[in-house]
Design an enzyme around this catalytic site. Structure first.
Site, PDB file in Angstrom:
ATOM      1  N   HIS A  56       7.358   1.069  10.281  1.00  0.00           N
ATOM      2  CA  HIS A  56       6.387  -0.032  10.188  1.00  0.00           C
ATOM      3  C   HIS A  56       6.196  -0.411   8.721  1.00  0.00           C
ATOM      4  O   HIS A  56       6.691   0.263   7.827  1.00  0.00           O
ATOM      5  CB  HIS A  56       5.064   0.316  10.884  1.00  0.00           C
ATOM      6  CG  HIS A  56       4.263   1.400  10.219  1.00  0.00           C
ATOM      7  ND1 HIS A  56       4.698   2.707  10.149  1.00  0.00           N
ATOM      8  CD2 HIS A  56       3.051   1.374   9.596  1.00  0.00           C
ATOM      9  CE1 HIS A  56       3.781   3.431   9.515  1.00  0.00           C
ATOM     10  NE2 HIS A  56       2.781   2.656   9.167  1.00  0.00           N
ATOM     11  N   HIS A  58       3.794  -0.555   6.381  1.00  0.00           N
ATOM     12  CA  HIS A  58       2.870  -0.058   5.347  1.00  0.00           C
ATOM     13  C   HIS A  58       3.619   0.444   4.104  1.00  0.00           C
ATOM     14  O   HIS A  58       4.709   1.018   4.204  1.00  0.00           O
ATOM     15  CB  HIS A  58       1.993   1.055   5.922  1.00  0.00           C
ATOM     16  CG  HIS A  58       0.894   0.523   6.802  1.00  0.00           C
ATOM     17  ND1 HIS A  58       0.266   1.271   7.768  1.00  0.00           N
ATOM     18  CD2 HIS A  58       0.325  -0.714   6.855  1.00  0.00           C
ATOM     19  CE1 HIS A  58      -0.648   0.521   8.380  1.00  0.00           C
ATOM     20  NE2 HIS A  58      -0.630  -0.679   7.848  1.00  0.00           N
ATOM     21  N   ASP A 138       3.358   6.590  11.968  1.00  0.00           N
ATOM     22  CA  ASP A 138       1.904   6.769  12.008  1.00  0.00           C
ATOM     23  C   ASP A 138       1.334   6.432  13.387  1.00  0.00           C
ATOM     24  O   ASP A 138       0.183   6.009  13.500  1.00  0.00           O
ATOM     25  CB  ASP A 138       1.217   5.864  10.970  1.00  0.00           C
ATOM     26  CG  ASP A 138       1.547   6.253   9.543  1.00  0.00           C
ATOM     27  OD1 ASP A 138       2.165   7.309   9.332  1.00  0.00           O
ATOM     28  OD2 ASP A 138       1.169   5.491   8.630  1.00  0.00           O
ATOM     29  N   HIS A 176       2.792  12.111   8.317  1.00  0.00           N
ATOM     30  CA  HIS A 176       1.759  12.635   7.404  1.00  0.00           C
ATOM     31  C   HIS A 176       1.388  14.073   7.736  1.00  0.00           C
ATOM     32  O   HIS A 176       1.408  14.480   8.906  1.00  0.00           O
ATOM     33  CB  HIS A 176       0.478  11.786   7.483  1.00  0.00           C
ATOM     34  CG  HIS A 176       0.591  10.456   6.820  1.00  0.00           C
ATOM     35  ND1 HIS A 176       0.396  10.268   5.472  1.00  0.00           N
ATOM     36  CD2 HIS A 176       0.894   9.230   7.322  1.00  0.00           C
ATOM     37  CE1 HIS A 176       0.551   8.986   5.166  1.00  0.00           C
ATOM     38  NE2 HIS A 176       0.866   8.333   6.274  1.00  0.00           N
TER      39      HIS A 176
HETATM   40 ZN    ZN Z   1       0.856   3.255   8.415  1.00  0.00          ZN
END
Ligand code: ZN
Length: 264
Positions: A56, A58, A138, A176
């Site tokens: 994605h 980001h 995410d 993450h």
């Molecule tokens: Zn993200």
């Protein structure tokens, strides 16, 4: 046999470097939010970048693309999004990304962002003993899920349920190291879940040694991740108690827990 190298980078990210064939230098980087750690990992393992794969738009998943392309003019695979202009090969739900010696199934998982894709590596006849590997950015996290920046609760819950329905031994490579904080929140929602409290203890020990808690598995997530358990009475009850009113759908339970976590 697919080898996955973990590249811890930025504040809490992992970039995943995929080497499809042992002994061969070609490698693919997933979500390079920074170029230098990727260059270092390639150098360390004597690998050569063959492609870039994006979940994605980001910045912490894409900021390294331009510098990597300056060194390696390789294809960039990712969602059809004007926010990732470097993508050369756009992908959508149901596509198969066929790379030399590497085949990834593409799953649309909107919610965190609307353009979010996940990639699933499944064993073929040569690697049947290997569990599947999910690279989910995410969307799903170990013990939690991404913030719902762009999607609606129904949509994000459907995305997470799609991932939860994968085979239980599927390895989960999210982007993450949020596992400890996620589980500390999860025990507030579901204090009587023994699998969850045991997982929290294990993860506390792992993090005390500054080690990675990833990959997780779909089985562990189904047992301990509150966002995959919104259909269960214990989660619904906790969400209702927290907001002080009745909830009538799994999506409303999901939305209440997501908001609770955002404010925690
Ligand atoms: Zn993200």
């Amino acid at each position: 046999m697919l080898t996955v190298y973990s590249i811890p980078a930025l504040e809490s990210n992992y970039f995943w470097l995929l080497q499809p064939v042992p002994g061969e230098p070609d490698a693919y980087i997933l979500d390079p939010g920074d170029a230098q750690p990727v260059m270092d990992c390639l150098h360390q393992h004597q690998l050569r970048l063959a492609g870039i794969i994006i979940t994605h738009h980001h910045w912490d998943h894409t900021d390294g693309i331009d510098e990597l392309l300056a060194h390696f003019p390789v294809p960039v695979y990712g969602p059809d999004s004007r926010r990732i202009p470097q993508v050369t090969h756009t992908l959508q739900d149901g596509d198969t990304l066929e790379l030399p010696s590497l085949r990834l199934e593409v799953l649309a998982v909107p919610g965190h962002t609307l353009d979010h894709l996940a990639y699933l590596y499944t064993a073929n006849q040569h690697t049947a003993s290997q569990p599947a590997k999910l690279f989910c950015g995410d969307s799903l996290f170990a013990g939690g899920c991404g913030r719902m920046f762009e999607g609606q609760p129904e949509q994000m819950l459907a995305s997470l349920n799609k991932l939860a329905a994968l085979p239980e031994d599927t390895l989960v490579y999210c982007s993450h190291e949020y596992t400890l904080a996620n589980l500390q929140f999860a025990v507030q929602v579901e204090p009587d879940n023994k699998a969850l409290t045991e997982r929290l203890q294990t993860v506390q020990q792992i993090r005390q040694q500054h080690l990675s808690t990833l990959p997780s598995t779909i089985a562990i997530e189904r047992r301990t991740n509150p966002f995959l358990r919104c259909h269960l009475p214990a989660i619904k009850g906790a969400a209702e108690q927290h907001i002080g009113s009745k909830l009538t759908s799994d999506a409303s339970v999901f939305a209440a827990i997501r908001r609770w976590k955002d404010q925690a």
